[in-house]
Design a protein around this motif. Structure first.
Motif, mmCIF file in Angstrom:
data_model
loop_
_atom_site.group_PDB
_atom_site.id
_atom_site.type_symbol
_atom_site.label_atom_id
_atom_site.label_comp_id
_atom_site.label_asym_id
_atom_site.label_seq_id
_atom_site.Cartn_x
_atom_site.Cartn_y
_atom_site.Cartn_z
ATOM 1 N N UNK A 1 35.998 50.984 28.925
ATOM 2 C CA UNK A 1 35.079 51.432 29.956
ATOM 3 C C UNK A 1 35.013 52.956 29.885
ATOM 4 N N UNK A 2 33.830 53.528 29.781
ATOM 5 C CA UNK A 2 33.764 54.977 29.814
ATOM 6 C C UNK A 2 34.108 55.480 31.210
ATOM 7 N N UNK A 3 34.655 56.640 31.376
ATOM 8 C CA UNK A 3 34.997 57.618 30.350
ATOM 9 C C UNK A 3 36.481 57.594 29.995
ATOM 10 N N UNK B 1 37.326 53.958 25.511
ATOM 11 C CA UNK B 1 35.897 54.046 25.202
ATOM 12 C C UNK B 1 35.632 55.158 24.210
ATOM 13 N N UNK B 2 36.250 56.315 24.463
ATOM 14 C CA UNK B 2 36.019 57.445 23.565
ATOM 15 C C UNK B 2 36.441 57.074 22.153
ATOM 16 N N UNK C 1 33.852 54.819 20.744
ATOM 17 C CA UNK C 1 32.631 55.581 20.452
ATOM 18 C C UNK C 1 32.799 56.338 19.133
ATOM 19 N N UNK C 2 33.942 56.999 18.967
ATOM 20 C CA UNK C 2 34.193 57.716 17.718
ATOM 21 C C UNK C 2 34.146 56.746 16.547
ATOM 22 N N UNK D 1 32.641 53.818 16.235
ATOM 23 C CA UNK D 1 31.292 53.335 15.919
ATOM 24 C C UNK D 1 30.458 54.428 15.278
ATOM 25 N N UNK E 1 39.998 60.548 27.627
ATOM 26 C CA UNK E 1 38.624 60.072 27.603
ATOM 27 C C UNK E 1 37.641 61.162 27.952
ATOM 28 N N UNK E 2 37.984 61.966 28.950
ATOM 29 C CA UNK E 2 37.037 62.960 29.422
ATOM 30 C C UNK E 2 37.051 64.190 28.518
ATOM 31 N N UNK E 3 38.192 64.505 27.997
ATOM 32 C CA UNK E 3 38.316 65.718 27.190
ATOM 33 C C UNK E 3 39.047 65.390 25.892
ATOM 34 N N UNK E 4 38.372 64.697 24.980
ATOM 35 C CA UNK E 4 39.084 64.213 23.794
ATOM 36 C C UNK E 4 39.255 65.250 22.694
#
Lengths: 487, 506
Positions: free
Chosen positions: A388-390, A394-395, A398-399, A401, A471-474
């Motif tokens: 689930x973002x964020x 999820x991050x 996302x990276x 994909x 997640x917020x600051x990867x």
């Protein structure tokens, strides 16, 4: 040996020395759990600091430390190298060890066997650290054994319950076969090349080296729970104390060493990548499929680890096959994020067990009323694992994909479809946990909220904040996860 | 520009901060939770209105922050003419749903969490419309799902024989997440192809391989159709709408479904050109028609009054998809207007259903009847809602359906348009049947109860209804008339979005 590099061995010495010192303190000075936990945490923190200090030097060659008593063809030498990957993998385990040590300050207080618990934790992580830092095959075997033996004992730590003895025994049997196979593989490689260094001086592996490599794959495959060599893991994670399960799930050393070693033996990265992608699909499908059938929370989480390792392997595999370093980076990002999320999940579960003796998913009902903070941290972990973002999960996805689809190939598309399907499939077991955490108890009189011990709250909240922060600051972790594997 | 930035922050910030405050509200302050929630929703809506003058001046209020520099991901909020109708619909529905909840929901010790989650749901929807970065969009998109799912899970009402709350919430989450994943795949492909996650930058034109264009558009449309509950991707909707508490149902039906329509307008129809979208016109129209007819037939077949209105949403979303599928000026403008008008009418009808359930305690249509005598004001509101959904001329939906049908007739596919127009007869059937069974005739409970004497002798007892539930209904009924008679201001908003679509044809 230049004296500057003696720092390389420092984290290892701190851990091993700390293990013995704490055992002695427990025997001679005090066996109060809180004191031992604080000391262990201090040892972990010192080792982590020492290891991170090694990683500072940017761009320069990896600092190496070795003894000079090298005999025939390098036998008997101990060489440790703090390359970037070793620092990365080792730091994750040490950081989790720090959390687990603090957490154990209360979690273990009913077990009465602190004297061995804390030294074993330190030795297990020391073994892992040795594994990832060594540049010698024989040392690798020794460190693997050190890590494994500590792990067997820790899994079976609650020796009065039959199930944990059973799980420990199963782990011992499979693990021993694994380390023996690893040893055999090392022997075969030594037969071909005559040296034990990593990397090996070979361009294309011959028949012995190939056979040896196969043995290493089996040996380390067992340790990193690659399907079908994973069968010990649900038992071990499910039956070990939750603190141990959390630490085990952050010990990604075997997987890293497996990749590093395969590449160091001159095995083509392309083929390794394809193999990883195929294994990844099996891991995802089996992990998620089995997790759907579980009723025990910790077994469920263990199978979910198998599936998550599949996601990582897929990304790393694509990166190796199509020469996309960013895909490998994304894989290691998720691996680190997963360590934090799964550690948090296990530790949260441990608190539920500590206060309410819950083992089944069904029994998590009413947690929000009784242990509100734990319900929140547990759900952050689960939501992270869902993606689930964020949150961190999820991050990571996302990276993966974005990086994976830079390679346009049928294998990648097939793997991506399996990957996305599995993300959906995993909802089937993650969501009931979330639902249970926030469902009221069927009985009208809910027991009053429990004052959860600070020893447990602190690591839980720290890890939960970490999952959100990643997640917020990867950015920092993303950069750090780069160049973990050179190929 | 500072004022606009502040307003833009308030749209999301007011409900978000209030949510956090509600979650940690001390127990003795619990009675004010509802006022806090209402205030936050009103503030958020007011902030949206405050942004209109800037839009009229031709500005595009935006906030841009560097979020994840490592991946080139931005934290961008932005409001433009395409966002505005959806954002204001969402904000208004949230405010009315919260006011309605003052009357319909118990003000117990769980109330702060309930209102907090309602606001979080609203933040999800407002953020979805305001976000200008893919990751941010997806974050809010999932937040919307998560908050609504939690509301269904914890506060859902289940009847004895129906599926449990857990099962419904699980189905809702998994099914909607399937749609989200399709959208995510498309977003990632676009991100990879362009290297930017800002979709306002994509409007300049994207060059993708034709095969990828087809994949991206297909996945976008399918993914958003799940959210819109287009047949056959609607199966989460009837259960979720039925089980959710009424304020949540209102927000789901009137606001959240249209987020799917927003997605289709924002992504495939903004990013790609008319030529690239042309192959998808007929599939979208056909899906729309199927949904329209299927939803109406299911509404006819249902006996649970809440489910009837839920299926009516499936049907109405069919019109919207059909309108967008025509790819004509009238069709798209009509579809967007229909989003707003559907929100008015559907919120009204669900509020009426909630009042009926409040008075009778029954949801089976066979067990209610003759309520016109007991609740005349509500009956009048219901009549307006029913006539509006049938698209009787001076009422609002007439305008939007007129435009949708007009758009349909501009396309070469006249057969499809004719089917749509005649398909709307089914709406007449279920809506009138719904209204007449509930409000006219005899109350079955009274007629069978012979101890009270002959039915005709009895004076109807006026039901006592909470003002918080009736006032929003009356307001919406009035809006349905006003918007039908004076559609110009809203149409003016909607017309501004059209130059942004399909490569700037209009």
């Amino acid at each position: 040996m230049s004296p500057d590099n003696s720092g390389v061995v420092l984290p290892f010495i701190i851990l091993v020395g700390g293990a013995f010192a704490i055992y002695l303190i427990a025997r001679l000075v005090t066996s109060r759990n809180e004191w031992l936990a604080v000391l262990t945490a201090a040892v972990f923190a010192a080792a982590l600091g020492a290891l991170l200090a090694l990683g500072r030097a940017p761009g320069s060659a990896a600092p190496t430390w070795g003894n000079t008593m090298a005999g025939v063809s390098g036998m008997g030498s101990v060489i440790l190298q703090a390359d970037h990957g070793a620092v990365f993998v080792g730091s994750i385990a040490l950081a989790m060890g720090l959390c687990v040590a603090v957490y154990s300050g209360r979690y273990l207080s009913l077990d009465h066997r602190y004297r061995t618990y804390y030294p074993l934790l330190l030795l297990m992580v020391a073994g892992l650290l040795g594994m990832v830092m060594t540049t010698d095959l024989f040392n690798l075997y020794l460190f693997t054994e050190l890590m494994s033996i500590a792990a067997y004992v820790l899994v079976a730590f609650r020796r009065r319950t039959d199930t944990s003895i059973e799980a420990g025994f199963k782990y011992l049997m499979m693990g021993t076969v694994g380390t023996l196979t690893l040893l055999m593989g090392i022997t075969l490689i030594y037969r071909e090349t005559g040296v034990l260094t990593i990397p090996q001086p070979i361009v294309a592996p011959g028949v012995w080296a190939r056979a040896g490599l196969a043995c290493i794959w089996v040996g380390l495959g067992i340790k990193s729970a690659i399907v079908p060599l994973h069968t010990w893991q649900p038992d071990a994670y499910g039956r070990a104390p939750s603190s141990v399960s959390a630490l085990l799930s952050s010990m990604i050393g075997p997987f890293y060493v497996l990749l590093k070693l395969t590449l160091a033996l001159g095995f083509p990265a392309r083929d390794l990548g394809l193999g990883l992608m195929v294994c990844a699909m099996v891991n995802m499908l089996l992990g998620n499929g089995m997790a759907l059938m579980q009723t025990h929370t910790k077994r469920l989480l263990a199978y979910s680890s198998i599936a998550q390792l599949g996601y990582v392997m897929f990304s790393v595999g694509v990166g190796l096959r199509y020469e996309l370093p960013e895909a490998v980076q994304a894989g290691f990002f998720l691996l680190a994020a997963h360590a934090a999320m799964k550690g948090l999940a296990f530790l949260s579960k441990g608190v539920c067990h500590f206060y309410d003796h819950t083992t089944l998913v069904e029994q998590l009902r009413g947690t929000f009323r009784r242990l509100p903070v734990v319900a929140v941290t547990f759900s952050i972990a689960i939501m992270g694992l869902i993606g689930i973002p964020p949150l961190a999960g999820f991050t990571g996805k996302w990276f993966i994909l974005t990086e994976v689809w830079r390679a346009a190939d049928g294998w990648v598309y097939a793997g991506s479809v399996v990957f996305l399907l599995n993300t959906l499939l995993s909802l089937g077991y993650y969501l009931p946990i979330l639902a249970m955490l926030f469902s009221p108890l069927p009985t009208p009189d809910t027991p009053p909220p429990v004052q959860v011990s600070r020893w447990m709250i602190v690591p839980l909240v720290a890890l939960a904040l970490l999952v959100i922060a990643l997640g917020v600051y990867p950015g920092p972790l993303w950069r750090w996860a780069g160049n973990v594997l050179t190929f | 520009m500072a004022l606009e930035t502040l307003a833009l922050l308030l749209v999301l910030g007011a409900p978000l901060v209030t949510t956090l405050a509600l979650f940690v509200l001390p127990r003795r302050l619990q009675p004010v939770a509802r006022w806090l929630a209402g205030g936050a929703a009103a503030l958020s809506l007011a902030a949206m209105f405050a942004l209109i003058p800037a839009l009229r001046r031709g500005d595009v209020p935006a906030i841009a922050l560097n979020w994840m520099p490592a991946a080139g991901i931005q934290f961008d909020l932005r409001i433009d003419w395409l966002t505005l109708p959806f954002a204001i619909t969402e904000g208004a529905v949230t405010l009315l749903a919260i006011i309605y909840a003052w009357g319909s929901e118990a003000n117990d010790e769980r109330a702060p969490y309930f209102y907090g989650l309602l606001l979080l749901f609203a933040v999800g929807m407002a953020g979805t419309t305001l976000a200008d970065g893919m990751v941010l969009f997806y974050t809010f998109w999932e937040l919307m799902l998560l908050a609504s799912c939690a509301l269904i899970l914890v506060w859902g009402h289940t009847s004895g024989s129906g599926p449990s709350r857990r099962a419904v919430a699980l189905k809702y989450f998994i099914f909607t997440h399937l749609g989200s994943l399709m959208v995510l795949v498309s977003l990632v492909i676009l991100y990879n192809a362009t290297g930017t996650d800002r979709f306002s930058a994509l409007r300049a034109g994207v060059t993708l391989a034709p095969g990828i264009v087809t994949t991206v558009i297909t996945l976008f449309i399918l993914g958003f159709c799940v959210k819109m509950a287009i047949f056959p991707l609607h199966i989460w909707l009837p259960d979720a709408h039925t089980v959710a508490p009424m304020p949540v149902t209102i927000m789901l039906a009137a606001a959240m479904l249209s987020m799917g329509a927003y997605g289709i307008l924002r992504f495939p129809m903004s990013i790609f050109t008319m030529e690239q979208m042309q192959p998808f016109a007929v599939p979208m129209m056909i899906l729309g028609i199927l949904s329209e007819i299927y939803g109406a037939l299911m509404a006819l077949a249902e006996r649970d009054i809440k489910r009837i209105i839920a299926y009516s949403s499936v049907s109405q979303m069919g019109y919207i998809l059909y309108g967008m599928g025509t790819l004509t000026y009238n069709g798209i403008a009509g579809a967007t207007l229909h989003v707003i008008y559907h929100a008015i009418v559907k919120a009204l009808l669900f509020m009426v259903v909630g009042l009926v359930v409040y008075v009778t305690g029954k949801r089976n249509i066979d067990e209610v009847g003759g309520l016109a005598r007991r609740m005349p004001v509500v009956t009048a509101c219901a009549a307006i809602g029913i006539l509006a959904i049938i698209a009787v001329p001076p009422l609002c939906v007439f305008d939007s359906e007129w435009m949708i049908f007009a758009g349909g007739l501009e396309t070469p596919y006249v057969t499809l348009s004719v089917i749509t127009i005649f398909g709307s007869l089914l709406t007449v059937a279920y809506a009138l049947w719904f209204g007449s069974r509930i409000f006219l005739g005899k109350d079955p409970a009274e007629t069978t109860d012979t101890t009270l004497g002959p039915v005709s002798d009895r004076a109807p007892t006026r039901a006592k209804l909470p003002l918080a539930m009736v006032a929003p209904s009356v307001l919406l009924a009035a809006l349905a008339i006003i918007e039908g008679v004076f559609p110009a201001p809203l149409f003016d908003w909607v017309a501004h979005e059209l130059p942004m679509l399909l490569g700037g044809r209009w």
